[in-house]
Design a protein around this motif. Structure first.
Motif, PDB file in Angstrom:
ATOM      1  N   TRP A   6     -68.638  -4.665  -1.381  1.00  0.00           N
ATOM      2  CA  TRP A   6     -69.694  -3.829  -0.702  1.00  0.00           C
ATOM      3  C   TRP A   6     -70.950  -3.552  -1.095  1.00  0.00           C
ATOM      4  CZ3 TRP A   6     -70.671   1.197  -1.312  1.00  0.00           C
ATOM      5  CH2 TRP A   6     -69.375   1.364  -1.455  1.00  0.00           C
ATOM      6  N   GLU A   7     -71.928  -3.820  -0.912  1.00  0.00           N
ATOM      7  CA  GLU A   7     -73.472  -3.567  -1.114  1.00  0.00           C
ATOM      8  C   GLU A   7     -74.411  -3.035  -0.514  1.00  0.00           C
ATOM      9  OE1 GLU A   7     -76.099  -5.466  -4.440  1.00  0.00           O
ATOM     10  OE2 GLU A   7     -75.181  -7.693  -3.160  1.00  0.00           O
ATOM     11  N   TYR A   8     -75.380  -2.122   0.032  1.00  0.00           N
ATOM     12  CA  TYR A   8     -76.249  -1.719   0.622  1.00  0.00           C
ATOM     13  C   TYR A   8     -77.629  -1.287   0.025  1.00  0.00           C
ATOM     14  CZ  TYR A   8     -71.780  -1.623   3.366  1.00  0.00           C
ATOM     15  OH  TYR A   8     -70.518  -2.113   4.170  1.00  0.00           O
ATOM     16  N   TYR A   9     -78.507  -1.469   0.695  1.00  0.00           N
ATOM     17  CA  TYR A   9     -79.458  -1.205   0.210  1.00  0.00           C
ATOM     18  C   TYR A   9     -80.755  -0.708   1.548  1.00  0.00           C
ATOM     19  CZ  TYR A   9     -79.445  -4.446  -3.294  1.00  0.00           C
ATOM     20  OH  TYR A   9     -79.360  -5.485  -4.422  1.00  0.00           O
ATOM     21  N   VAL A  10     -80.513   1.055   1.201  1.00  0.00           N
ATOM     22  CA  VAL A  10     -80.890   1.443   2.196  1.00  0.00           C
ATOM     23  C   VAL A  10     -82.963   2.937   1.698  1.00  0.00           C
ATOM     24  CG1 VAL A  10     -79.426   2.738   3.625  1.00  0.00           C
ATOM     25  CG2 VAL A  10     -80.371   4.130   1.881  1.00  0.00           C
ATOM     26  N   PRO A  11     -83.491   3.060   2.519  1.00  0.00           N
ATOM     27  CA  PRO A  11     -84.868   3.306   2.281  1.00  0.00           C
ATOM     28  C   PRO A  11     -84.426   4.928   1.649  1.00  0.00           C
ATOM     29  CG  PRO A  11     -84.827   2.948   4.621  1.00  0.00           C
ATOM     30  CD  PRO A  11     -83.681   2.532   3.888  1.00  0.00           C
ATOM     31  N   CYS A 126     -73.885   4.716  -6.497  1.00  0.00           N
ATOM     32  CA  CYS A 126     -75.229   4.537  -5.860  1.00  0.00           C
ATOM     33  C   CYS A 126     -76.148   4.502  -7.302  1.00  0.00           C
ATOM     34  CB  CYS A 126     -75.407   5.498  -4.534  1.00  0.00           C
ATOM     35  SG  CYS A 126     -75.724   7.067  -5.225  1.00  0.00           S
ATOM     36  N   ALA A 127     -77.551   4.102  -6.850  1.00  0.00           N
ATOM     37  CA  ALA A 127     -78.729   3.740  -7.783  1.00  0.00           C
ATOM     38  C   ALA A 127     -79.690   3.478  -7.196  1.00  0.00           C
ATOM     39  CB  ALA A 127     -78.507   3.474  -8.639  1.00  0.00           C
ATOM     40  N   VAL A 128     -80.254   4.855  -7.457  1.00  0.00           N
ATOM     41  CA  VAL A 128     -82.326   5.140  -7.061  1.00  0.00           C
ATOM     42  C   VAL A 128     -82.756   3.972  -7.459  1.00  0.00           C
ATOM     43  CG1 VAL A 128     -84.374   6.715  -6.761  1.00  0.00           C
ATOM     44  CG2 VAL A 128     -81.971   7.705  -6.345  1.00  0.00           C
ATOM     45  N   LEU A 129     -83.438   3.138  -6.488  1.00  0.00           N
ATOM     46  CA  LEU A 129     -84.400   2.081  -7.574  1.00  0.00           C
ATOM     47  C   LEU A 129     -86.214   2.441  -7.094  1.00  0.00           C
ATOM     48  CD1 LEU A 129     -82.381  -1.182  -6.345  1.00  0.00           C
ATOM     49  CD2 LEU A 129     -81.779  -0.188  -8.056  1.00  0.00           C
ATOM     50  N   HIS A 130     -86.457   1.900  -7.956  1.00  0.00           N
ATOM     51  CA  HIS A 130     -87.833   2.022  -7.764  1.00  0.00           C
ATOM     52  C   HIS A 130     -88.841   1.035  -7.520  1.00  0.00           C
ATOM     53  CE1 HIS A 130     -85.759   5.325 -10.467  1.00  0.00           C
ATOM     54  NE2 HIS A 130     -86.868   6.299 -10.103  1.00  0.00           N
ATOM     55  N   ASP A 131     -90.311   0.770  -7.080  1.00  0.00           N
ATOM     56  CA  ASP A 131     -91.075   0.265  -7.198  1.00  0.00           C
ATOM     57  C   ASP A 131     -91.574  -0.359  -8.823  1.00  0.00           C
ATOM     58  OD1 ASP A 131     -93.134   2.478  -7.269  1.00  0.00           O
ATOM     59  OD2 ASP A 131     -93.504   2.146  -4.921  1.00  0.00           O
ATOM     60  N   ALA A 132     -92.898  -0.997  -8.781  1.00  0.00           N
ATOM     61  CA  ALA A 132     -93.754  -1.365  -9.298  1.00  0.00           C
ATOM     62  C   ALA A 132     -94.279  -0.019  -9.914  1.00  0.00           C
ATOM     63  CB  ALA A 132     -94.504  -1.667  -9.256  1.00  0.00           C
ATOM     64  N   GLU A 138     -86.015   2.470  -3.203  1.00  0.00           N
ATOM     65  CA  GLU A 138     -84.471   2.622  -2.493  1.00  0.00           C
ATOM     66  C   GLU A 138     -83.409   3.281  -2.804  1.00  0.00           C
ATOM     67  OE1 GLU A 138     -84.335  -1.421  -1.196  1.00  0.00           O
ATOM     68  OE2 GLU A 138     -84.317  -1.739  -3.513  1.00  0.00           O
ATOM     69  N   ILE A 139     -81.727   3.393  -1.992  1.00  0.00           N
ATOM     70  CA  ILE A 139     -80.858   3.610  -3.023  1.00  0.00           C
ATOM     71  C   ILE A 139     -80.579   2.769  -2.642  1.00  0.00           C
ATOM     72  CG2 ILE A 139     -78.774   5.028  -2.859  1.00  0.00           C
ATOM     73  CD1 ILE A 139     -80.697   7.369  -1.457  1.00  0.00           C
TER      74      ILE A 139
END
Length: 147
Positions: A6-11, A126-132, A138-139
């Motif tokens: 499973w995987e999920y993206y949240v703000p 879980c990992a924090v993902l960054h914008d450009a 998002e997480i």
């Protein structure tokens, strides 16, 4: 049945525990988890109705044994230096991210490379993902659970 990925993206929000709790509530409310409507309860009557709360869900013996094959199987964020165990989510540490990708500012472009870090059943990541611009956006929660 076997485990399910499973995987999920949240703000993004700073409090990973609060993000996990909100995600679990959303998945529960959307019925986006495994639930066997065909099984029978101990008196032989069909037990088709889903529980009305997450606590009631976890009172179910079949759920306790087999899980939900979703983020609902995760209950706690592991603190830095803590040891991941059954039902926990371990955040990706900067050193892990750098080792896997060459940067500690992960983006969605790094997701495929990071997937192998979820290498234990019943322990999510879980990992924090960054914008450009390098801002947290998002997480990403991922893993596999269920029997």
């Amino acid at each position: 049945m076997g485990a399910s990925g499973w995987e999920y993206y949240v703000p993004y929000q700073e409090d990973l525990g609060a993000a996990l709790d909100a995600l679990r509530q959303r998945v529960f409310e959307q019925h986006d988890y495994y639930w066997d409507p065909e099984r029978e309860d101990e008196v032989g009557e069909a037990a088709m109705a889903r529980p009305s709360t997450i606590d009631q869900l976890w009172e179910d013996e079949q759920v306790q044994e087999e899980g939900t094959h979703s983020i609902l199987d995760m209950h706690l964020i592991v603190r830095p230096g803590g040891h991941p165990g059954h039902g926990t989510v371990q955040p990706v540490q900067p050193a892990e991210a750098f080792r896997m990708t060459g940067t500690d500012r992960l983006t969605r472009a790094h997701v495929q490379v990071m997937e192998p870090l979820a290498d234990r059943r019943w322990v999510g990541r879980c990992a924090v993902l960054h914008d450009a611009q390098g801002r947290p956006e998002e997480i990403w929660f991922w893993g596999f659970s269920g029997d």
